[in-house]
Motif scaffolding. Structure first.
Motif, PDB file in Angstrom:
ATOM      1  N   VAL A 184       0.854  -1.181   0.000  1.00  0.00           N
ATOM      2  CA  VAL A 184       0.000   0.000   0.000  1.00  0.00           C
ATOM      3  C   VAL A 184       0.889   1.229   0.000  1.00  0.00           C
ATOM      4  O   VAL A 184       1.711   1.412   0.904  1.00  0.00           O
ATOM      5  N   ASN A 185       0.752   2.060  -1.011  1.00  0.00           N
ATOM      6  CA  ASN A 185       1.550   3.277  -1.138  1.00  0.00           C
ATOM      7  C   ASN A 185       0.678   4.407  -1.672  1.00  0.00           C
ATOM      8  O   ASN A 185      -0.486   4.192  -2.030  1.00  0.00           O
ATOM      9  N   ALA A 186       1.243   5.590  -1.713  1.00  0.00           N
ATOM     10  CA  ALA A 186       0.503   6.745  -2.224  1.00  0.00           C
ATOM     11  C   ALA A 186       1.364   7.532  -3.185  1.00  0.00           C
ATOM     12  O   ALA A 186       2.593   7.568  -3.057  1.00  0.00           O
ATOM     13  N   ILE A 187       0.707   8.149  -4.153  1.00  0.00           N
ATOM     14  CA  ILE A 187       1.373   9.142  -4.977  1.00  0.00           C
ATOM     15  C   ILE A 187       0.790  10.503  -4.594  1.00  0.00           C
ATOM     16  O   ILE A 187      -0.392  10.618  -4.281  1.00  0.00           O
ATOM     17  N   ALA A 188       1.656  11.513  -4.579  1.00  0.00           N
ATOM     18  CA  ALA A 188       1.237  12.843  -4.163  1.00  0.00           C
ATOM     19  C   ALA A 188       1.518  13.828  -5.293  1.00  0.00           C
ATOM     20  O   ALA A 188       2.625  14.373  -5.380  1.00  0.00           O
ATOM     21  N   PRO A 189       0.545  14.034  -6.177  1.00  0.00           N
ATOM     22  CA  PRO A 189       0.765  14.970  -7.283  1.00  0.00           C
ATOM     23  C   PRO A 189       0.902  16.406  -6.797  1.00  0.00           C
ATOM     24  O   PRO A 189       0.314  16.811  -5.787  1.00  0.00           O
ATOM     25  N   GLY A 190       1.692  17.165  -7.543  1.00  0.00           N
ATOM     26  CA  GLY A 190       1.737  18.597  -7.341  1.00  0.00           C
ATOM     27  C   GLY A 190       0.576  19.237  -8.093  1.00  0.00           C
ATOM     28  O   GLY A 190      -0.503  18.654  -8.210  1.00  0.00           O
ATOM     29  N   TYR A 191       0.796  20.414  -8.606  1.00  0.00           N
ATOM     30  CA  TYR A 191      -0.266  21.092  -9.345  1.00  0.00           C
ATOM     31  C   TYR A 191      -0.310  20.542 -10.766  1.00  0.00           C
ATOM     32  O   TYR A 191       0.622  20.708 -11.549  1.00  0.00           O
ATOM     33  N   ILE A 192      -1.416  19.854 -11.071  1.00  0.00           N
ATOM     34  CA  ILE A 192      -1.582  19.153 -12.333  1.00  0.00           C
ATOM     35  C   ILE A 192      -2.612  19.881 -13.189  1.00  0.00           C
ATOM     36  O   ILE A 192      -3.702  20.223 -12.707  1.00  0.00           O
ATOM     37  N   ALA A 223      -0.248  12.723 -17.494  1.00  0.00           N
ATOM     38  CA  ALA A 223       0.698  11.734 -18.019  1.00  0.00           C
ATOM     39  C   ALA A 223       1.927  11.585 -17.122  1.00  0.00           C
ATOM     40  O   ALA A 223       2.549  10.523 -17.085  1.00  0.00           O
ATOM     41  N   ASP A 224       2.279  12.646 -16.368  1.00  0.00           N
ATOM     42  CA  ASP A 224       3.429  12.575 -15.469  1.00  0.00           C
ATOM     43  C   ASP A 224       3.218  11.574 -14.335  1.00  0.00           C
ATOM     44  O   ASP A 224       4.187  11.152 -13.694  1.00  0.00           O
ATOM     45  N   LEU A 225       1.978  11.213 -14.079  1.00  0.00           N
ATOM     46  CA  LEU A 225       1.662  10.316 -12.968  1.00  0.00           C
ATOM     47  C   LEU A 225       1.642   8.847 -13.375  1.00  0.00           C
ATOM     48  O   LEU A 225       1.641   7.971 -12.511  1.00  0.00           O
ATOM     49  N   ILE A 226       1.622   8.587 -14.678  1.00  0.00           N
ATOM     50  CA  ILE A 226       1.450   7.216 -15.148  1.00  0.00           C
ATOM     51  C   ILE A 226       2.637   6.338 -14.762  1.00  0.00           C
ATOM     52  O   ILE A 226       2.464   5.224 -14.251  1.00  0.00           O
ATOM     53  N   GLY A 227       3.862   6.802 -15.005  1.00  0.00           N
ATOM     54  CA  GLY A 227       5.048   6.000 -14.706  1.00  0.00           C
ATOM     55  C   GLY A 227       5.125   5.581 -13.244  1.00  0.00           C
ATOM     56  O   GLY A 227       5.283   4.395 -12.927  1.00  0.00           O
ATOM     57  N   PRO A 228       5.021   6.527 -12.301  1.00  0.00           N
ATOM     58  CA  PRO A 228       5.035   6.139 -10.888  1.00  0.00           C
ATOM     59  C   PRO A 228       3.903   5.179 -10.523  1.00  0.00           C
ATOM     60  O   PRO A 228       4.098   4.256  -9.723  1.00  0.00           O
ATOM     61  N   ALA A 229       2.722   5.388 -11.113  1.00  0.00           N
ATOM     62  CA  ALA A 229       1.599   4.485 -10.834  1.00  0.00           C
ATOM     63  C   ALA A 229       1.884   3.082 -11.347  1.00  0.00           C
ATOM     64  O   ALA A 229       1.598   2.086 -10.670  1.00  0.00           O
ATOM     65  N   TRP A 231       4.833   1.709 -11.704  1.00  0.00           N
ATOM     66  CA  TRP A 231       5.840   1.125 -10.820  1.00  0.00           C
ATOM     67  C   TRP A 231       5.191   0.558  -9.550  1.00  0.00           C
ATOM     68  O   TRP A 231       5.455  -0.571  -9.153  1.00  0.00           O
ATOM     69  N   LEU A 232       4.304   1.341  -8.931  1.00  0.00           N
ATOM     70  CA  LEU A 232       3.668   0.895  -7.698  1.00  0.00           C
ATOM     71  C   LEU A 232       2.640  -0.206  -7.934  1.00  0.00           C
ATOM     72  O   LEU A 232       2.312  -0.958  -7.005  1.00  0.00           O
ATOM     73  N   ALA A 233       2.133  -0.314  -9.152  1.00  0.00           N
ATOM     74  CA  ALA A 233       1.130  -1.338  -9.456  1.00  0.00           C
ATOM     75  C   ALA A 233       1.744  -2.680  -9.808  1.00  0.00           C
ATOM     76  O   ALA A 233       1.056  -3.705  -9.774  1.00  0.00           O
ATOM     77  N   GLY A 234       3.033  -2.704 -10.153  1.00  0.00           N
ATOM     78  CA  GLY A 234       3.666  -3.922 -10.642  1.00  0.00           C
ATOM     79  C   GLY A 234       4.629  -4.549  -9.660  1.00  0.00           C
ATOM     80  O   GLY A 234       4.837  -4.070  -8.536  1.00  0.00           O
ATOM     81  N   ASP A 235       5.270  -5.617 -10.101  1.00  0.00           N
ATOM     82  CA  ASP A 235       6.167  -6.380  -9.238  1.00  0.00           C
ATOM     83  C   ASP A 235       7.443  -5.626  -8.869  1.00  0.00           C
ATOM     84  O   ASP A 235       8.125  -5.995  -7.907  1.00  0.00           O
ATOM     85  N   ALA A 236       7.777  -4.585  -9.619  1.00  0.00           N
ATOM     86  CA  ALA A 236       9.011  -3.839  -9.350  1.00  0.00           C
ATOM     87  C   ALA A 236       8.991  -3.165  -7.978  1.00  0.00           C
ATOM     88  O   ALA A 236      10.042  -2.801  -7.447  1.00  0.00           O
ATOM     89  N   SER A 237       7.812  -3.010  -7.396  1.00  0.00           N
ATOM     90  CA  SER A 237       7.699  -2.319  -6.094  1.00  0.00           C
ATOM     91  C   SER A 237       7.294  -3.273  -4.971  1.00  0.00           C
ATOM     92  O   SER A 237       6.706  -2.852  -3.976  1.00  0.00           O
ATOM     93  N   ASP A 238       7.631  -4.544  -5.098  1.00  0.00           N
ATOM     94  CA  ASP A 238       7.156  -5.541  -4.139  1.00  0.00           C
ATOM     95  C   ASP A 238       7.677  -5.362  -2.710  1.00  0.00           C
ATOM     96  O   ASP A 238       7.133  -5.958  -1.784  1.00  0.00           O
ATOM     97  N   PHE A 239       8.730  -4.558  -2.515  1.00  0.00           N
ATOM     98  CA  PHE A 239       9.213  -4.312  -1.160  1.00  0.00           C
ATOM     99  C   PHE A 239       9.093  -2.833  -0.802  1.00  0.00           C
ATOM    100  O   PHE A 239       9.790  -2.323   0.075  1.00  0.00           O
ATOM    101  N   ILE A 245       4.965   9.005  -2.609  1.00  0.00           N
ATOM    102  CA  ILE A 245       5.855   9.439  -3.689  1.00  0.00           C
ATOM    103  C   ILE A 245       5.355  10.788  -4.219  1.00  0.00           C
ATOM    104  O   ILE A 245       4.282  10.873  -4.827  1.00  0.00           O
ATOM    105  N   PHE A 246       6.147  11.838  -3.978  1.00  0.00           N
ATOM    106  CA  PHE A 246       5.748  13.171  -4.435  1.00  0.00           C
ATOM    107  C   PHE A 246       6.131  13.351  -5.900  1.00  0.00           C
ATOM    108  O   PHE A 246       7.279  13.117  -6.283  1.00  0.00           O
ATOM    109  N   ILE A 247       5.153  13.754  -6.695  1.00  0.00           N
ATOM    110  CA  ILE A 247       5.333  13.968  -8.135  1.00  0.00           C
ATOM    111  C   ILE A 247       4.936  15.416  -8.393  1.00  0.00           C
ATOM    112  O   ILE A 247       3.821  15.728  -8.800  1.00  0.00           O
TER     113      ILE A 247
END
Length: 255
Positions: A184-192, A223-229, A231-239, A245-247
């Protein structure tokens, strides 16, 4: 690149008929996921579904309209997804609203509406989805917070408080669910720059302030949020557990 491959994984994105949620949904389906769009405006939701389904196929994009602030509606919606679409592997809690008024003039009903939509909904949907994920021993939950989880501005107190609460809800979920195989993680967008922030972009003084306050010297885009999302949705972030994550183009690291 298999750690970023979401092929066949079912993902629910709340508040995904437009803006940030819609962009994240499109990014996930491009990575192979089967996505379920959600919202309360059926016409807008249906239009978003038709658009994405035309590009990726009706077997890859679904939609379910339900009120994320209603516990019974949430339970029914998640049951429908699990039985009709498939077992949920990914949840993106994106539903949110803004309300701009000074604290002294803020109506209690408006305070509660923002809290219910931005914070309580993430608890309700997250809890219901986690029941299934825990039983299977795996799952990804991404809460969409904001730079306002750490910062504050006049006239947006309910939003700021709700996003700060969402940051700590992410930590609370991690404390209880990480042992069961969930991240469970969060992304924190700036002004989008979205349809919802267009008036701010059009405000010359505010736009100049954003550009000057942001080291990247621009507004973010969905679109700036897609990459971090991804990463957090896939196996690359299993730990990776309980992180925000501030974006934001660097906004929160400068004075």
């Amino acid at each position: 690149m298999s750690a970023f491959d979401l092929s066949g994984r079912v993902a629910l994105i709340t508040g995904s008929s437009r803006g940030i949620g819609r962009s994240i949904a499109e990014g996930l389906v491009q990575a192979g996921a089967v996505v379920v769009l959600n919202g309360v405006n059926v016409d807008r939701l249906s239009a978003a579904h038709a658009d994405l389904a035309a590009g990726f196929g009706a077997d890859r994009v679904f939609f379910r309209a339900f009120d994320v602030t209603d516990a019974e509606a949430v339970a029914a919606g998640i049951d429908w997804i699990e039985s009709t679409v498939g077992p949920l592997r990914i949840l993106v809690n994106n539903a949110g609203v803004q309300h701009r008024v000074p604290l002294l003039d803020l109506d209690v009903a408006d305070w509660q509406r923002v809290m219910d939509t931005n914070l309580t909904s993430a608890f309700l949907v997250g809890r219901e989805v986690a029941r299934h994920m825990i039983a299977r021993g795996r799952g990804k939950i991404i809460n969409v917070a904001s730079v306002q989880a750490d910062l504050a501005r006049p006239t947006i107190a309910p939003y700021t408080v709700s996003k700060g609460g969402l940051r700590n809800l992410t930590r609370a979920m991690t404390a209880e669910w990480a042992r069961h195989g969930l991240q469970v993680n969060a992304i924190a967008p700036g002004y989008i720059h979205t349809e919802m922030t267009q008036k701010l972009v059009d405000d010359e003084a505010f736009n100049d302030w954003i550009l000057g306050r942001t080291p990247a010297n621009r507004w973010g885009t969905p679109a700036d949020l897609i990459g971090p999302a991804l990463w957090l949705a896939g196996d690359a972030s299993d730990f990776v557990n309980g992180q925000v994550i501030f974006i934001d183009g660097g906004m929160t690291v400068v004075v």
